[in-house]
Design a protein around this motif. Structure first.
Motif, PDB file in Angstrom:
ATOM      1  N   UNK A  86     -14.763 -21.301  -5.156  1.00 26.52           N
ATOM      2  CA  UNK A  86     -13.690 -21.006  -5.983  1.00 26.52           C
ATOM      3  C   UNK A  86     -13.043 -19.646  -5.567  1.00 26.52           C
ATOM      4  N   UNK A  87     -13.995 -18.801  -5.013  1.00 30.37           N
ATOM      5  CA  UNK A  87     -13.402 -17.489  -4.421  1.00 30.37           C
ATOM      6  C   UNK A  87     -14.450 -17.175  -3.129  1.00 30.37           C
ATOM      7  N   UNK A  88     -13.904 -16.079  -2.497  1.00 28.68           N
ATOM      8  CA  UNK A  88     -14.733 -15.757  -1.150  1.00 28.68           C
ATOM      9  C   UNK A  88     -14.475 -14.104  -1.382  1.00 28.68           C
ATOM     10  N   UNK A 139     -11.940  -6.891  -2.010  1.00 23.11           N
ATOM     11  CA  UNK A 139     -11.584  -7.475  -3.282  1.00 23.11           C
ATOM     12  C   UNK A 139     -11.764  -9.053  -2.946  1.00 23.11           C
ATOM     13  N   UNK A 140     -12.060  -9.844  -3.841  1.00 25.38           N
ATOM     14  CA  UNK A 140     -12.154 -11.349  -3.759  1.00 25.38           C
ATOM     15  C   UNK A 140     -10.950 -12.036  -3.510  1.00 25.38           C
ATOM     16  N   UNK A 141     -11.078 -13.071  -2.689  1.00 24.76           N
ATOM     17  CA  UNK A 141      -9.611 -13.773  -2.469  1.00 24.76           C
ATOM     18  C   UNK A 141     -10.082 -15.279  -3.273  1.00 24.76           C
ATOM     19  N   UNK A 142      -9.024 -15.815  -4.070  1.00 24.60           N
ATOM     20  CA  UNK A 142      -9.045 -16.760  -4.585  1.00 24.60           C
ATOM     21  C   UNK A 142      -9.236 -18.259  -3.535  1.00 24.60           C
ATOM     22  N   UNK A 143     -10.040 -19.211  -3.742  1.00 24.76           N
ATOM     23  CA  UNK A 143      -9.932 -20.208  -2.921  1.00 24.76           C
ATOM     24  C   UNK A 143     -11.263 -19.929  -1.978  1.00 24.76           C
ATOM     25  N   UNK A 158     -14.302  -2.405  22.195  1.00 25.63           N
ATOM     26  CA  UNK A 158     -15.369  -1.973  21.277  1.00 25.63           C
ATOM     27  C   UNK A 158     -15.320  -2.604  19.863  1.00 25.63           C
ATOM     28  N   UNK A 159     -16.355  -2.634  19.103  1.00 22.31           N
ATOM     29  CA  UNK A 159     -16.454  -3.569  17.847  1.00 22.31           C
ATOM     30  C   UNK A 159     -15.854  -2.615  16.761  1.00 22.31           C
ATOM     31  N   UNK A 160     -15.170  -3.222  15.927  1.00 22.49           N
ATOM     32  CA  UNK A 160     -14.380  -2.656  14.972  1.00 22.49           C
ATOM     33  C   UNK A 160     -14.959  -2.621  13.632  1.00 22.49           C
ATOM     34  N   UNK A 161     -15.645  -3.654  13.265  1.00 21.59           N
ATOM     35  CA  UNK A 161     -16.152  -3.993  11.766  1.00 21.59           C
ATOM     36  C   UNK A 161     -17.216  -5.200  11.968  1.00 21.59           C
ATOM     37  N   UNK A 162     -18.105  -4.891  11.102  1.00 23.49           N
ATOM     38  CA  UNK A 162     -19.256  -5.960  10.927  1.00 23.49           C
ATOM     39  C   UNK A 162     -19.275  -6.549   9.585  1.00 23.49           C
ATOM     40  N   UNK A 163     -19.418  -8.026   9.391  1.00 24.24           N
ATOM     41  CA  UNK A 163     -19.533  -8.733   8.077  1.00 24.24           C
ATOM     42  C   UNK A 163     -20.603  -9.350   7.973  1.00 24.24           C
ATOM     43  N   UNK A 164     -21.674  -8.728   6.865  1.00 27.75           N
ATOM     44  CA  UNK A 164     -22.925  -9.196   6.838  1.00 27.75           C
ATOM     45  C   UNK A 164     -23.338 -10.305   5.702  1.00 27.75           C
ATOM     46  N   UNK A 165     -22.376  -9.830   4.660  1.00 27.80           N
ATOM     47  CA  UNK A 165     -22.531 -10.690   3.494  1.00 27.80           C
ATOM     48  C   UNK A 165     -21.267 -11.167   3.037  1.00 27.80           C
ATOM     49  N   UNK A 166     -21.374 -12.100   1.959  1.00 22.86           N
ATOM     50  CA  UNK A 166     -20.248 -12.682   1.136  1.00 22.86           C
ATOM     51  C   UNK A 166     -20.706 -13.391  -0.139  1.00 22.86           C
ATOM     52  N   UNK A 167     -19.823 -13.341  -1.055  1.00 25.65           N
ATOM     53  CA  UNK A 167     -20.185 -13.985  -2.265  1.00 25.65           C
ATOM     54  C   UNK A 167     -19.089 -15.181  -2.515  1.00 25.65           C
ATOM     55  N   UNK A 168     -19.745 -16.380  -2.410  1.00 25.97           N
ATOM     56  CA  UNK A 168     -18.775 -17.648  -2.790  1.00 25.97           C
ATOM     57  C   UNK A 168     -18.832 -18.336  -4.069  1.00 25.97           C
ATOM     58  N   UNK A 169     -17.528 -18.324  -4.846  1.00 22.88           N
ATOM     59  CA  UNK A 169     -17.867 -18.747  -5.966  1.00 22.88           C
ATOM     60  C   UNK A 169     -18.049 -20.096  -6.105  1.00 22.88           C
ATOM     61  N   UNK A 170     -18.660 -20.441  -7.206  1.00 20.22           N
ATOM     62  CA  UNK A 170     -19.194 -21.919  -7.637  1.00 20.22           C
ATOM     63  C   UNK A 170     -18.154 -22.654  -8.233  1.00 20.22           C
ATOM     64  N   UNK A 171     -18.157 -24.062  -7.778  1.00 17.58           N
ATOM     65  CA  UNK A 171     -17.123 -24.935  -8.216  1.00 17.58           C
ATOM     66  C   UNK A 171     -17.615 -25.162  -9.814  1.00 17.58           C
ATOM     67  N   UNK A 172     -16.586 -26.001 -10.611  1.00 14.62           N
ATOM     68  CA  UNK A 172     -16.899 -26.385 -11.960  1.00 14.62           C
ATOM     69  C   UNK A 172     -18.333 -27.032 -12.093  1.00 14.62           C
ATOM     70  N   UNK A 173     -18.765 -27.946 -11.206  1.00 18.17           N
ATOM     71  CA  UNK A 173     -20.101 -28.822 -11.334  1.00 18.17           C
ATOM     72  C   UNK A 173     -21.140 -27.686 -11.310  1.00 18.17           C
ATOM     73  N   UNK A 174     -21.082 -26.755 -10.334  1.00 13.73           N
ATOM     74  CA  UNK A 174     -22.079 -26.077 -10.223  1.00 13.73           C
ATOM     75  C   UNK A 174     -22.351 -24.907 -11.255  1.00 13.73           C
TER      76      UNK A 174
END
Length: 409
Positions: A86-88, A139-143, A158-174
């Motif tokens: 639902x979101x990332x 900030x979260x992005x819809x979808x 060189x390296x500019x950024x690291x991404x180590x975690x994320x939240x993903x939104x549940x769908x309606x069933x979840x």
């Protein structure tokens, strides 16, 4: 919403929801929107890191991943996707940008885009949230897809950024799977999208603009709203009660369907929590409020505000409730069971010392919703479910405690 029954929590995520994991691949920036990403391995974060709060609807899952952006031409864009999410909400573990360079976190269609440079200045860049650990949360992005892009004209590798975690939104069933519901929808669910009432109930529709969806620490959901003429917001104490939780949460205004029953909400306007001002004493069955402010207040002023009643309401008084039950786009509870039938009313204006009661329909996620009377003053702060006595904390008692901190009009 806090319910009398203990909520059911499932420690394991179903195989179908987990095996695809996060899509995270490096592609040239020009191809970011046309290349369909693969799905490299990502893992559900430890259970101790998942969102868990009694009485709060769980709407997301924290996952871990090893990702990065680099100055190399083929490393400047990464697609973060979790099928069906639902979101990332992306976490940057580090950001190493030269002056003038920046990264964006965007939806594939560009309707949402958040820009961050080395200074993380909300006045010149986008809002963000924090959790007390190194790095920051975009900030979260819809979808189910977020496009993360490095913008620079430098030839460095060189390296500019690291991404180590994320939240993903549940769908309606979840959401249903991970949250045990109780009988807060009394008989037939008479709630409708707020836009359904734009013409028939213009005042109720207009007042609902001050109500926002509250994404708590990336994985929980309640309702919140502006109170008074200054930068102040109210929600339930059981939704958030600490400065760290306020700093880690988003308030999403104008998250509502464009057409009646259309299931077509836009991303709305998102701001982050700023300063915690006051939390009620006692348990969640008492006044149960949190007063706080937001960053980028100017971005939400146009949605209006609400004012607290300063005297007690009465049994039989007409009422209505706007809110984000189940984390859904904003809906209005105006009628008890059927459209055009019996209007929602206060069943008992003195249910107990702290609460009034009503059977106006609510559900998990409505915690923190304002309960308004026919004069459009807030008479209660919704926080407890269980038909026929859904309950809201008496607004005039809340006013007595926070009057010096708000401009109540």
């Amino acid at each position: 919403m806090k319910h009398a029954l203990r909520r059911l929590r499932t420690a394991a995520v179903t195989l179908g929801a987990c095996t695809l994991g996060l899509s995270l691949v490096s592609v040239p920036a020009a191809e970011a929107y046309s290349v369909r990403p693969l799905a490299p391995h990502s893992e559900r974060a430890p259970e101790s890191d998942q969102f868990s709060a009694e009485g709060v609807t769980t709407v997301g899952e924290l996952r871990t991943v090893d990702g990065s952006l680099s100055y190399a031409r083929d490393g400047r864009t990464q697609i973060i996707r979790h099928p069906g999410a639902a979101y990332v909400k992306v976490h940057f573990g580090s950001l190493r940008l030269a002056h003038g360079d920046y990264v964006t976190v965007s939806s594939p269609d560009g309707r949402e885009s958040y820009r961050y440079d080395r200074y993380l200045n909300r006045a010149t860049g986008s809002d963000y949230t924090t959790d007390g650990q190194p790095g920051f949360w975009a900030m979260s992005v819809e979808g189910d897809t977020a496009v993360v892009t490095l913008h620079s004209s430098r030839p460095s590798r060189g390296k500019a950024a690291t991404i180590d975690r994320f939240w993903r939104g549940y769908d309606r069933t979840e959401i249903t799977q991970y949250n045990l519901s109780t009988l807060s929808v009394c008989s037939t669910d008479a709630r409708r999208d707020v836009v359904c009432y734009q013409n028939s109930h213009p005042s109720e529709y207009a007042r609902s603009n001050a109500v926002a969806r509250l994404l708590i620490s990336g994985g929980g959901m309640c309702t919140t709203w502006r109170v008074g003429n200054t930068n102040r917001m109210l929600t339930n104490k059981h939704c958030m009660s600490t400065q760290s939780t306020v700093s880690g949460s988003e308030m999403q205004f104008n998250y509502q369907c464009a057409t009646c029953g259309g299931a077509n909400p836009g991303p709305g306007t998102k701001v982050s929590g700023a300063t915690l001002y006051r939390v009620s004493s006692g348990g969640s069955s008492q006044l149960d409020y949190t007063l706080y402010s937001v960053n980028n207040f100017a971005n939400i002023q146009g949605f209006g505000t609400l004012y607290l009643a300063t005297t007690a309401t009465s049994t039989g008084a007409q009422m209505y409730i706007p809110g984000h039950g189940d984390g859904s786009p904003k809906r209005l509870s105006i009628y008890e069971n059927t459209q055009g039938g019996t209007r929602c009313t206060v069943r008992n204006a003195n249910y107990n010392t702290w609460n009034i009661s009503y059977s106006c329909d609510t559900s998990g996620g409505n915690s923190g919703s304002p309960v308004l009377n026919a004069s459009h003053r807030v008479i209660a702060l919704h926080h407890l479910g269980g038909c026929p006595s859904n309950q809201g904390a008496k607004a005039h008692l809340i006013y007595n405690e926070i009057a010096s901190l708000i401009d109540n009009g």
